[in-house]
Design a protein around this motif. Sequence first.
Motif, PDB file in Angstrom:
ATOM      1  N   ILE A  57       0.837  -1.203   0.000  1.00  0.00           N
ATOM      2  CA  ILE A  57       0.000   0.000   0.000  1.00  0.00           C
ATOM      3  C   ILE A  57       0.872   1.253   0.000  1.00  0.00           C
ATOM      4  CG2 ILE A  57      -1.605   1.364   1.427  1.00  0.00           C
ATOM      5  CD1 ILE A  57      -2.933  -1.370   2.136  1.00  0.00           C
ATOM      6  N   GLY A  58       1.921   1.253   0.820  1.00  0.00           N
ATOM      7  CA  GLY A  58       2.829   2.397   0.850  1.00  0.00           C
ATOM      8  C   GLY A  58       3.519   2.614  -0.489  1.00  0.00           C
ATOM      9  N   THR A  59       3.968   1.532  -1.103  1.00  0.00           N
ATOM     10  CA  THR A  59       4.643   1.623  -2.398  1.00  0.00           C
ATOM     11  C   THR A  59       3.705   2.160  -3.477  1.00  0.00           C
ATOM     12  OG1 THR A  59       6.126  -0.195  -1.811  1.00  0.00           O
ATOM     13  CG2 THR A  59       5.869   0.291  -4.162  1.00  0.00           C
ATOM     14  N   LYS A  69       1.297  14.069  -8.959  1.00  0.00           N
ATOM     15  CA  LYS A  69       2.042  15.246  -8.504  1.00  0.00           C
ATOM     16  C   LYS A  69       1.547  15.721  -7.131  1.00  0.00           C
ATOM     17  CE  LYS A  69       3.309  16.704 -13.160  1.00  0.00           C
ATOM     18  NZ  LYS A  69       3.944  15.470 -13.395  1.00  0.00           N
ATOM     19  N   ILE A  70       1.326  14.744  -6.240  1.00  0.00           N
ATOM     20  CA  ILE A  70       0.943  15.017  -4.854  1.00  0.00           C
ATOM     21  C   ILE A  70       2.211  14.945  -4.016  1.00  0.00           C
ATOM     22  CG2 ILE A  70      -0.307  14.115  -2.857  1.00  0.00           C
ATOM     23  CD1 ILE A  70      -2.380  12.977  -4.852  1.00  0.00           C
ATOM     24  N   ASP A  71       2.425  15.953  -3.172  1.00  0.00           N
ATOM     25  CA  ASP A  71       3.560  15.932  -2.249  1.00  0.00           C
ATOM     26  C   ASP A  71       3.177  15.059  -1.051  1.00  0.00           C
ATOM     27  OD1 ASP A  71       5.847  16.390  -0.767  1.00  0.00           O
ATOM     28  OD2 ASP A  71       5.295  18.442  -0.210  1.00  0.00           O
ATOM     29  N   LEU A  72       3.425  13.768  -1.171  1.00  0.00           N
ATOM     30  CA  LEU A  72       3.132  12.824  -0.090  1.00  0.00           C
ATOM     31  C   LEU A  72       4.333  12.829   0.848  1.00  0.00           C
ATOM     32  CD1 LEU A  72       1.361  10.591   1.163  1.00  0.00           C
ATOM     33  CD2 LEU A  72       2.471   8.974  -0.397  1.00  0.00           C
ATOM     34  N   ARG A  73       4.200  13.592   1.935  1.00  0.00           N
ATOM     35  CA  ARG A  73       5.317  13.743   2.862  1.00  0.00           C
ATOM     36  C   ARG A  73       5.564  12.466   3.662  1.00  0.00           C
ATOM     37  NH1 ARG A  73       2.835  18.703   2.445  1.00  0.00           N
ATOM     38  NH2 ARG A  73       1.329  18.242   4.090  1.00  0.00           N
ATOM     39  N   SER A  74       4.489  11.840   4.094  1.00  0.00           N
ATOM     40  CA  SER A  74       4.624  10.580   4.823  1.00  0.00           C
ATOM     41  C   SER A  74       3.274   9.879   4.871  1.00  0.00           C
ATOM     42  CB  SER A  74       5.145  10.809   6.248  1.00  0.00           C
ATOM     43  OG  SER A  74       4.176  11.483   7.028  1.00  0.00           O
ATOM     44  N   MET A  75       3.343   8.633   5.253  1.00  0.00           N
ATOM     45  CA  MET A  75       2.128   7.835   5.380  1.00  0.00           C
ATOM     46  C   MET A  75       2.372   6.779   6.453  1.00  0.00           C
ATOM     47  SD  MET A  75       0.172   6.028   2.233  1.00  0.00           S
ATOM     48  CE  MET A  75      -1.409   5.249   2.415  1.00  0.00           C
ATOM     49  N   GLN A  76       1.479   6.687   7.395  1.00  0.00           N
ATOM     50  CA  GLN A  76       1.541   5.633   8.398  1.00  0.00           C
ATOM     51  C   GLN A  76       0.439   4.636   8.057  1.00  0.00           C
ATOM     52  OE1 GLN A  76       1.637   9.052   9.556  1.00  0.00           O
ATOM     53  NE2 GLN A  76       3.824   8.697   9.317  1.00  0.00           N
ATOM     54  N   ILE A  77       0.804   3.360   8.029  1.00  0.00           N
ATOM     55  CA  ILE A  77      -0.141   2.322   7.630  1.00  0.00           C
ATOM     56  C   ILE A  77      -0.146   1.248   8.710  1.00  0.00           C
ATOM     57  CG2 ILE A  77      -0.767   0.657   5.838  1.00  0.00           C
ATOM     58  CD1 ILE A  77       1.507   2.496   4.225  1.00  0.00           C
ATOM     59  N   ILE A 102      -9.234  -8.350   7.672  1.00  0.00           N
ATOM     60  CA  ILE A 102      -8.007  -7.549   7.698  1.00  0.00           C
ATOM     61  C   ILE A 102      -8.446  -6.088   7.639  1.00  0.00           C
ATOM     62  CG2 ILE A 102      -5.924  -6.917   6.427  1.00  0.00           C
ATOM     63  CD1 ILE A 102      -5.788  -9.824   5.483  1.00  0.00           C
ATOM     64  N   ARG A 103      -7.911  -5.308   8.567  1.00  0.00           N
ATOM     65  CA  ARG A 103      -8.253  -3.885   8.637  1.00  0.00           C
ATOM     66  C   ARG A 103      -6.999  -3.049   8.351  1.00  0.00           C
ATOM     67  NH1 ARG A 103     -10.508  -6.761  12.340  1.00  0.00           N
ATOM     68  NH2 ARG A 103      -8.919  -6.343  13.915  1.00  0.00           N
ATOM     69  N   ILE A 104      -7.165  -2.048   7.507  1.00  0.00           N
ATOM     70  CA  ILE A 104      -6.078  -1.146   7.140  1.00  0.00           C
ATOM     71  C   ILE A 104      -6.466   0.249   7.590  1.00  0.00           C
ATOM     72  CG2 ILE A 104      -4.804  -0.151   5.201  1.00  0.00           C
ATOM     73  CD1 ILE A 104      -5.619  -2.818   3.683  1.00  0.00           C
ATOM     74  N   LEU A 105      -5.597   0.854   8.377  1.00  0.00           N
ATOM     75  CA  LEU A 105      -5.813   2.213   8.851  1.00  0.00           C
ATOM     76  C   LEU A 105      -4.622   3.038   8.390  1.00  0.00           C
ATOM     77  CD1 LEU A 105      -7.445   4.210  10.600  1.00  0.00           C
ATOM     78  CD2 LEU A 105      -6.043   3.482  12.538  1.00  0.00           C
ATOM     79  N   ALA A 106      -4.893   4.048   7.586  1.00  0.00           N
ATOM     80  CA  ALA A 106      -3.812   4.854   7.024  1.00  0.00           C
ATOM     81  C   ALA A 106      -3.961   6.312   7.429  1.00  0.00           C
ATOM     82  CB  ALA A 106      -3.803   4.742   5.502  1.00  0.00           C
ATOM     83  N   SER A 107      -2.839   6.915   7.725  1.00  0.00           N
ATOM     84  CA  SER A 107      -2.758   8.339   7.994  1.00  0.00           C
ATOM     85  C   SER A 107      -1.870   8.934   6.907  1.00  0.00           C
ATOM     86  CB  SER A 107      -2.156   8.577   9.381  1.00  0.00           C
ATOM     87  OG  SER A 107      -1.976   9.953   9.607  1.00  0.00           O
ATOM     88  N   ILE A 108      -2.396   9.926   6.207  1.00  0.00           N
ATOM     89  CA  ILE A 108      -1.699  10.495   5.056  1.00  0.00           C
ATOM     90  C   ILE A 108      -1.315  11.935   5.341  1.00  0.00           C
ATOM     91  CG2 ILE A 108      -1.947  11.123   2.611  1.00  0.00           C
ATOM     92  CD1 ILE A 108      -4.010   8.777   2.435  1.00  0.00           C
ATOM     93  N   ASP A 109      -0.021  12.234   5.240  1.00  0.00           N
ATOM     94  CA  ASP A 109       0.462  13.600   5.403  1.00  0.00           C
ATOM     95  C   ASP A 109       0.709  14.185   4.018  1.00  0.00           C
ATOM     96  OD1 ASP A 109       1.546  16.012   6.148  1.00  0.00           O
ATOM     97  OD2 ASP A 109       3.378  15.160   7.029  1.00  0.00           O
ATOM     98  N   ALA A 110      -0.288  14.898   3.513  1.00  0.00           N
ATOM     99  CA  ALA A 110      -0.219  15.549   2.203  1.00  0.00           C
ATOM    100  C   ALA A 110      -1.210  16.701   2.205  1.00  0.00           C
ATOM    101  CB  ALA A 110      -0.559  14.555   1.097  1.00  0.00           C
ATOM    102  N   PHE A 120      -7.898   9.105  -2.395  1.00  0.00           N
ATOM    103  CA  PHE A 120      -6.535   8.670  -2.715  1.00  0.00           C
ATOM    104  C   PHE A 120      -6.289   7.276  -2.136  1.00  0.00           C
ATOM    105  CE2 PHE A 120      -1.943   8.555  -1.655  1.00  0.00           C
ATOM    106  CZ  PHE A 120      -1.413   8.699  -2.927  1.00  0.00           C
ATOM    107  N   LEU A 121      -6.648   7.064  -0.868  1.00  0.00           N
ATOM    108  CA  LEU A 121      -6.478   5.752  -0.241  1.00  0.00           C
ATOM    109  C   LEU A 121      -7.305   4.690  -0.958  1.00  0.00           C
ATOM    110  CD1 LEU A 121      -5.264   3.978   1.980  1.00  0.00           C
ATOM    111  CD2 LEU A 121      -7.207   4.643   3.437  1.00  0.00           C
ATOM    112  N   ASP A 122      -8.522   5.024  -1.332  1.00  0.00           N
ATOM    113  CA  ASP A 122      -9.364   4.074  -2.076  1.00  0.00           C
ATOM    114  C   ASP A 122      -8.693   3.664  -3.381  1.00  0.00           C
ATOM    115  OD1 ASP A 122     -11.310   4.195  -0.099  1.00  0.00           O
ATOM    116  OD2 ASP A 122     -12.636   5.530  -1.223  1.00  0.00           O
TER     117      ASP A 122
END
Length: 145
Positions: A57-59, A69-77, A102-110, A120-122
């Motif tokens: 998912i991160g990749t 062209k999104i500045d994805l600074r970080s992502m916690q998954i 299986i549950r995926i919880l993502a935090s997106i810093d953008a 975006f996550l979808d």
Amino acid sequence: MSQTKTLSVSAEMNQGFAVTSIIDGHQMVIDQPVTAKGTGLGPTPLQYFLFAVAGCIGTIARIAAFQKKIDLRSMQIQVEGDYNPAGLMGKASEDRNGFQQIRILASIDADLSETEKKAFLDEVCERCPLHDNTKLETEVLHSLA
């Protein structure tokens, strides 16, 4: 026309529970905790599986961010799954042996709104091969070498 690509991994288990592989020059070890008669040299197969989902998912998120062209600074998954260990221990169970959920919880810093982050996550999860493999049935074949 489909352009199928085949990936292959070889692994070896000798004495004990440790399973090792060298993948693209990286030494990989899967093991069991000492409390389960392993040597604790690496994560369990189930932990590696959930980590692989998070890594995929991160990749894909990084690829999609470059493309959009999104500045994805970080992502916690965080990926967690529920399973009943009875089956893998050879005990009768009405549950399947794999993860029931299986549950995926993502935090997106953008610089995206919450709605844009959700979209975006979808998209990322739709593009992620491991998300696809856990969501849909995949034929798995096994045989003796």
